[in-house]
Design a protein around this motif. Structure first.
Motif, PDB file in Angstrom:
ATOM      1  N   LEU A  51       0.962  -1.217  -0.056  1.00  0.00           N
ATOM      2  CA  LEU A  51       0.021   0.098   0.035  1.00  0.00           C
ATOM      3  C   LEU A  51       1.053   1.239  -0.100  1.00  0.00           C
ATOM      4  O   LEU A  51       1.915   1.401   0.811  1.00  0.00           O
ATOM      5  CB  LEU A  51      -0.799  -0.246   1.371  1.00  0.00           C
ATOM      6  N   CYS A  52       0.690   2.187  -0.760  1.00  0.00           N
ATOM      7  CA  CYS A  52       1.259   3.499  -0.891  1.00  0.00           C
ATOM      8  C   CYS A  52       0.626   4.753  -0.985  1.00  0.00           C
ATOM      9  O   CYS A  52       1.324   5.721  -1.059  1.00  0.00           O
ATOM     10  CB  CYS A  52       2.283   3.378  -2.082  1.00  0.00           C
ATOM     11  N   SER A  53      -0.361   4.726  -0.669  1.00  0.00           N
ATOM     12  CA  SER A  53      -1.152   5.766  -0.638  1.00  0.00           C
ATOM     13  C   SER A  53      -2.494   5.936   0.404  1.00  0.00           C
ATOM     14  O   SER A  53      -3.098   4.710   0.541  1.00  0.00           O
ATOM     15  CB  SER A  53      -2.031   5.998  -2.077  1.00  0.00           C
ATOM     16  N   GLU A  54      -2.600   6.776   1.304  1.00  0.00           N
ATOM     17  CA  GLU A  54      -3.729   6.789   2.154  1.00  0.00           C
ATOM     18  C   GLU A  54      -5.102   7.038   1.680  1.00  0.00           C
ATOM     19  O   GLU A  54      -6.054   6.751   2.513  1.00  0.00           O
ATOM     20  CB  GLU A  54      -3.309   7.821   3.268  1.00  0.00           C
ATOM     21  N   GLU A  55      -5.150   7.161   0.485  1.00  0.00           N
ATOM     22  CA  GLU A  55      -6.418   7.307  -0.229  1.00  0.00           C
ATOM     23  C   GLU A  55      -7.014   6.318  -0.988  1.00  0.00           C
ATOM     24  O   GLU A  55      -8.021   5.963  -1.177  1.00  0.00           O
ATOM     25  CB  GLU A  55      -6.123   8.294  -1.497  1.00  0.00           C
TER      26      GLU A  55
END
Length: 333
Positions: free
Chosen positions: A218-222
């Motif tokens: 995972l690389c985005s908090e969105e």
């Protein structure tokens, strides 16, 4: 005629068996009236629904959940090959088992080559596709010739799940029921977070689908899975947010594995057997988190990663209850 679209999710696969038709109508027990026409937004165009839809086709598991959350019932179970391992080939996840009527037939919803004719054969008066990866402008146009298509505003599975529940609720005449479902799910999330206070503020990485080349993270908090993790009080690691991101996921080569150390590592292999790929990497046992046992392995085949990664009110209530105690145990080490 078949319509092709760009493959957008890791591991998504081709179509399965032919479609069967359910000869009964869906129903709504929300108490709302949907006699008047309503219009909802979408990336490829607005959908206007005249009156209460009676035959709703959902093109993803998540979309089916949204329909249920709004007090209606889809007329078929959407099937994608990547869900087979977690559902025993039924397409029905654990949180859905009491929702589908017995003998509900299936509709194939592959991300690469959906049969428009098969969807049309179901004679829908509404198609729901907020989480359907196979929807592009061309497919949308073909499906819109069959029935109004309620879909995403940005891209599949990118909009907040609450927004999608409300959109589907409006379309099916279940606004009140949709709000009740949202409130219940958010309350459940709060309850689980409060029951697991050790998670608050802890940094984590989700390590996904290890292969010979490396892993995805995972690389985005969105990303919707990251949103669910944040709801538990967890924070995505600083390094993960620097990884080149596409659809919320990014690939990390094995030499960069040490950079993924964090308070908590959630390992998500496709199946339990795939964990051997990670175990074979010499850098893996050297990570401080691994040495102290601060990691949890939950394969995709167990359904939990789908529940959090493709969230709905039902999947979240089930999924966070499955993993939060495991996460709490791991961060305590």
């Amino acid at each position: 005629m078949h319509i092709s679209s760009r493959f957008r999710s890791v591991g998504a696969a081709a179509a399965l068996a032919a479609v069967l038709v359910l000869p009964v109508a869906c129903s709504s027990d929300s108490g709302d009236s949907a006699d008047a026409a309503v219009t909802v937004s979408g990336a490829f165009g607005e959908a206007t629904i005249e009156g209460a839809p009676q035959r709703i086709v959902a093109l993803s598991t998540t979309d089916a959940d949204f329909v249920f959350a709004a007090g209606a019932k889809p007329i078929a179970v959407p099937i994608l090959e990547q869900s087979n391992a977690a559902t025993g080939g039924t397409g029905i996840y654990p949180w859905q088992k009491s929702l589908y009527p017995a003998d509900t037939p299936k509709v194939d919803a592959p991300a690469t080559d959906i049969s428009v004719e098969a969807v049309a054969a179901l004679d829908p008066d509404l198609i729901v596709a907020t989480g359907f990866w196979g929807l592009d402008e061309k497919v949308y146009g073909a499906l819109s010739d069959i029935a109004p298509v309620v879909h995403f505003d940005t891209e599949a599975n990118a909009d907040a799940w609450q927004d999608n529940v409300r959109k589907v609720g409006k379309a099916v005449g279940g606004t009140e029921k949709a709000e009740e479902s949202i409130t219940a799910a958010e309350a459940s999330m709060t309850s689980v977070r409060e029951a697991n206070p050790k998670l608050a503020g802890k940094k984590y990485n989700a390590i996904i689908s290890p292969s010979e080349d490396g892993v995805y993270v995972l690389c985005s908090e969105e990303d919707n899975m990251a949103r669910a993790m944040k709801g538990l009080g967890l924070e995505l690691s600083d390094y993960a947010k620097t990884v080149e991101c596409d659809g919320g996921k990014g690939e990390v080569s094995w030499e960069n594995l040490p950079k993924l150390d964090a308070d908590l590592l959630w390992v998500i292999p496709d199946t339990a057997d795939q964990m051997s790929v990670l175990d074979a990497q010499p850098l893996w046992p050297q990570l401080p988190a691994v040495k102290r046992g601060a990691f949890t392995v939950v394969p995709k085949s167990e359904g939990v990663p789908f529940a959090l990664g493709f969230p709905s009110p039902q999947s979240l209530e089930w999924g966070v209850g499955q993993v939060a105690p495991k996460f709490s145990e791991a961060v305590s080490k």
